[in-house]
Design a protein around this motif. Structure first.
Motif, mmCIF file in Angstrom:
data_model
loop_
_atom_site.group_PDB
_atom_site.id
_atom_site.type_symbol
_atom_site.label_atom_id
_atom_site.label_comp_id
_atom_site.label_asym_id
_atom_site.label_seq_id
_atom_site.Cartn_x
_atom_site.Cartn_y
_atom_site.Cartn_z
ATOM 1 N N LEU A 139 45.029 -43.968 -22.489
ATOM 2 C CA LEU A 139 46.136 -44.352 -21.616
ATOM 3 C C LEU A 139 47.189 -43.257 -21.650
ATOM 4 C CD1 LEU A 139 45.172 -47.217 -23.198
ATOM 5 C CD2 LEU A 139 46.882 -48.125 -21.643
ATOM 6 N N LEU A 140 47.512 -42.699 -20.498
ATOM 7 C CA LEU A 140 48.600 -41.731 -20.424
ATOM 8 C C LEU A 140 49.878 -42.537 -20.197
ATOM 9 C CD1 LEU A 140 46.935 -38.973 -18.185
ATOM 10 C CD2 LEU A 140 46.717 -39.401 -20.646
ATOM 11 N N PRO A 141 50.772 -42.561 -21.202
ATOM 12 C CA PRO A 141 51.885 -43.519 -21.129
ATOM 13 C C PRO A 141 52.884 -43.227 -20.008
ATOM 14 C CG PRO A 141 52.069 -42.137 -23.090
ATOM 15 C CD PRO A 141 50.747 -41.823 -22.468
ATOM 16 N N ASN A 180 47.835 -31.870 -8.016
ATOM 17 C CA ASN A 180 48.559 -32.463 -9.151
ATOM 18 C C ASN A 180 47.670 -33.340 -10.026
ATOM 19 O OD1 ASN A 180 50.640 -31.349 -7.821
ATOM 20 N ND2 ASN A 180 51.842 -33.202 -7.586
ATOM 21 N N TYR A 181 46.406 -33.506 -9.617
ATOM 22 C CA TYR A 181 45.544 -34.491 -10.296
ATOM 23 C C TYR A 181 44.134 -33.959 -10.528
ATOM 24 C CZ TYR A 181 49.039 -37.940 -8.791
ATOM 25 O OH TYR A 181 50.194 -38.641 -8.592
ATOM 26 N N GLY A 182 43.422 -34.654 -11.448
ATOM 27 C CA GLY A 182 41.978 -34.503 -11.476
ATOM 28 C C GLY A 182 41.439 -35.277 -10.277
ATOM 29 N N ILE A 183 40.482 -34.697 -9.546
ATOM 30 C CA ILE A 183 39.995 -35.328 -8.314
ATOM 31 C C ILE A 183 38.509 -35.678 -8.476
ATOM 32 C CG2 ILE A 183 39.607 -34.997 -5.816
ATOM 33 C CD1 ILE A 183 42.579 -35.267 -6.476
ATOM 34 N N VAL A 201 37.030 -32.437 -10.421
ATOM 35 C CA VAL A 201 37.627 -31.110 -10.351
ATOM 36 C C VAL A 201 39.097 -31.247 -10.743
ATOM 37 C CG1 VAL A 201 38.031 -29.069 -8.911
ATOM 38 C CG2 VAL A 201 36.124 -30.617 -8.375
ATOM 39 N N GLU A 202 39.528 -30.407 -11.675
ATOM 40 C CA GLU A 202 40.920 -30.501 -12.134
ATOM 41 C C GLU A 202 41.845 -29.771 -11.159
ATOM 42 O OE1 GLU A 202 42.267 -32.343 -14.283
ATOM 43 O OE2 GLU A 202 44.153 -31.412 -14.871
ATOM 44 N N LYS A 203 42.757 -30.514 -10.601
ATOM 45 C CA LYS A 203 43.853 -29.995 -9.759
ATOM 46 C C LYS A 203 43.418 -28.973 -8.701
ATOM 47 C CE LYS A 203 47.135 -31.260 -13.243
ATOM 48 N NZ LYS A 203 47.437 -30.996 -14.612
ATOM 49 N N PRO A 204 42.482 -29.373 -7.829
ATOM 50 C CA PRO A 204 42.026 -28.427 -6.798
ATOM 51 C C PRO A 204 43.056 -28.238 -5.681
ATOM 52 C CG PRO A 204 41.048 -30.570 -6.431
ATOM 53 C CD PRO A 204 41.854 -30.695 -7.703
ATOM 54 N N ALA A 214 42.213 -39.651 -6.670
ATOM 55 C CA ALA A 214 42.771 -38.972 -7.844
ATOM 56 C C ALA A 214 42.595 -39.808 -9.106
ATOM 57 C CB ALA A 214 44.248 -38.711 -7.616
ATOM 58 N N VAL A 215 42.368 -39.106 -10.210
ATOM 59 C CA VAL A 215 42.292 -39.763 -11.519
ATOM 60 C C VAL A 215 43.725 -40.010 -11.984
ATOM 61 C CG1 VAL A 215 41.601 -39.446 -13.922
ATOM 62 C CG2 VAL A 215 40.147 -38.569 -12.070
ATOM 63 N N VAL A 216 44.055 -41.266 -12.220
ATOM 64 C CA VAL A 216 45.405 -41.575 -12.695
ATOM 65 C C VAL A 216 45.307 -42.255 -14.049
ATOM 66 C CG1 VAL A 216 46.498 -41.693 -10.436
ATOM 67 C CG2 VAL A 216 45.428 -43.742 -11.347
ATOM 68 N N LEU A 242 40.354 -32.513 -20.307
ATOM 69 C CA LEU A 242 39.529 -33.721 -20.401
ATOM 70 C C LEU A 242 38.597 -33.801 -19.186
ATOM 71 C CD1 LEU A 242 38.893 -36.397 -21.818
ATOM 72 C CD2 LEU A 242 40.821 -37.430 -20.618
ATOM 73 N N THR A 243 39.128 -33.376 -18.039
ATOM 74 C CA THR A 243 38.355 -33.411 -16.784
ATOM 75 C C THR A 243 37.029 -32.655 -16.917
ATOM 76 O OG1 THR A 243 40.433 -33.514 -15.595
ATOM 77 C CG2 THR A 243 38.511 -32.883 -14.309
ATOM 78 N N ASP A 244 37.005 -31.540 -17.633
ATOM 79 C CA ASP A 244 35.770 -30.749 -17.761
ATOM 80 C C ASP A 244 34.698 -31.528 -18.538
ATOM 81 O OD1 ASP A 244 37.007 -28.777 -16.333
ATOM 82 O OD2 ASP A 244 37.566 -27.568 -18.085
HETATM 83 C C1 G1P Z 1 46.422 -35.033 -16.411
HETATM 84 C C2 G1P Z 1 44.959 -34.731 -16.119
HETATM 85 C C3 G1P Z 1 44.643 -34.989 -14.645
HETATM 86 C C4 G1P Z 1 45.057 -36.395 -14.263
HETATM 87 C C5 G1P Z 1 46.521 -36.616 -14.602
HETATM 88 C C6 G1P Z 1 46.900 -38.062 -14.344
HETATM 89 O O1 G1P Z 1 47.220 -34.062 -15.779
HETATM 90 O O2 G1P Z 1 44.668 -33.404 -16.498
HETATM 91 O O3 G1P Z 1 43.268 -34.807 -14.434
HETATM 92 O O4 G1P Z 1 44.818 -36.606 -12.891
HETATM 93 O O5 G1P Z 1 46.777 -36.328 -15.981
HETATM 94 O O6 G1P Z 1 48.259 -38.257 -14.582
HETATM 95 P P1 G1P Z 1 48.777 -33.862 -16.139
HETATM 96 O O7 G1P Z 1 49.528 -34.907 -15.336
HETATM 97 O O8 G1P Z 1 48.909 -34.056 -17.607
HETATM 98 O O9 G1P Z 1 49.135 -32.481 -15.695
#
Ligand code: G1P
Length: 311
Positions: A139-141, A180-183, A201-204, A214-216, A242-244
């Protein structure tokens, strides 16, 4: 640690990694001496929302990845003896409850430091000694996910436990925001809120993005990710991504995206942070009726200021 492609024996997801080592530069100077995860949304720090959501989804072991200057976070989840004693003597039972029972007693918290800022993949890997051969949630807080329409993480865990395939939370973003996101690279259409994925793909750049999905901030990952991250090479931006690791797993084991069913607030951004405060404030029976007239007046004044002057 499971280094092979053999399916993990345990599919039950009860552990979560919560990366919380970031510097919070977007909120300076507020985050100069305070972890960004401790900024408050109404009356709770941002990180508490993630832990409550995860507990509700069945998580019982929380692995918080911290860094320098983050001690306030550990103190927050500790038992506050002096404060509890004072509140008890004053008969302030509701306040006592709010500081002593942040999480139920069967929740276990572990803290481990990410010594160097090597990327999200590395931060997650820092939790490997506790996850061992078990699957785990991440979980990304920064992302606060509302639960008015059910607990998305719980649904993701159920999908993992049923299929053994890792699951990410996905949300459609405008084409110009893919950077801005992993896609997700879809392997098929979205059916009932679930979509098979063959890569990430990370941030294409928008032109190279395989989708707008987008991965959230929520993941349920098989233990194989830890083995891949152990040998992780720097990817996009020179960081261990992590995306890789997820892209490799998607190729070999398959992967699922779960379409977010609720509202998400990106509290790593000043706008999302303010929106989260307003949203939760307007759900609070004490604050809402008092705040609403002020919000309406402020909006009216703002609109007047913005309106073009008549000649
Ligand atoms: C990270 C991940 C990214 C994801 C994002 C979601 O990026 O690397 O793939 O989509 O979190 O918030 P960051 O926001 O840390 O740059």
């Amino acid at each position: 640690m499971n280094m092979t492609n053999t399916p993990p024996k345990n599919r039950k997801v009860t552990k979560a990694i919560i990366p919380a080592a970031g510097l919070g530069t977007r909120f300076l100077p507020a985050t100069k001496a305070m972890p960004k995860e401790m900024l408050t949304v109404v009356n709770k720090p941002i990180i508490q929302y993630a832990l409550e959501e995860a507990y509700e989804a069945g998580i019982r072991e929380f692995i918080i990845i911290t860094g320098r200057g983050k001690a306030a976070m550990e103190n927050h989840f500790d038992y506050p003896y002096e404060l509890a004693d004072t509140l008890q003597k004053k008969g302030k039972m509701a306040e006592l409850e709010s500081v002593t029972n942040i999480l139920p007693k069967d929740a276990r918290l572990y803290y481990t430091r990410q010594g160097e800022p090597l990327g999200l993949g590395h931060a997650v890997w820092c939790g490997h000694t506790i996850t061992g051969d078990d699957p785990f949630a991440v979980l990304l807080p920064d992302d606060i996910i509302c639960r008015s329409n059910g607990n998305d993480l719980r649904q993701m865990i159920a999908l993992y436990e049923a299929t053994g395939q890792s699951v990410v939370m996905a949300e459609e973003v405008p084409q110009d925001r893919t950077g801005n996101y992993g896609i997700c690279d879809p392997a098929g259409p979205m059916v009932n809120g679930t979509m098979p994925i063959k890569g990430f793909v990370e941030k294409p750049n928008p032109a190279e993005a395989p989708s707008r999905s987008a991965v959230v901030g929520r993941y349920v990952l098989s233990p194989r990710h830890m083995a891949l991250l152990a040998n992780g090479k720097p990817g996009k931006g020179g960081e261990i991504q992590l995306t890789d690791a997820m892209a490799t797993v998607a190729q070999t084991d398959g992967f699922q995206a779960h379409q977010l069913q609720n509202v998400r607030f990106d509290c790593g951004d000043k706008v999302g942070f303010q929106m989260a405060n307003l949203y939760f404030a307007m759900n609070d029976p004490y604050i809402a009726p008092r705040l609403l007239p002020f919000l309406q007046q402020t909006a009216t004044k703002h609109e007047r200021r913005q309106a073009p002057r008549e000649a």
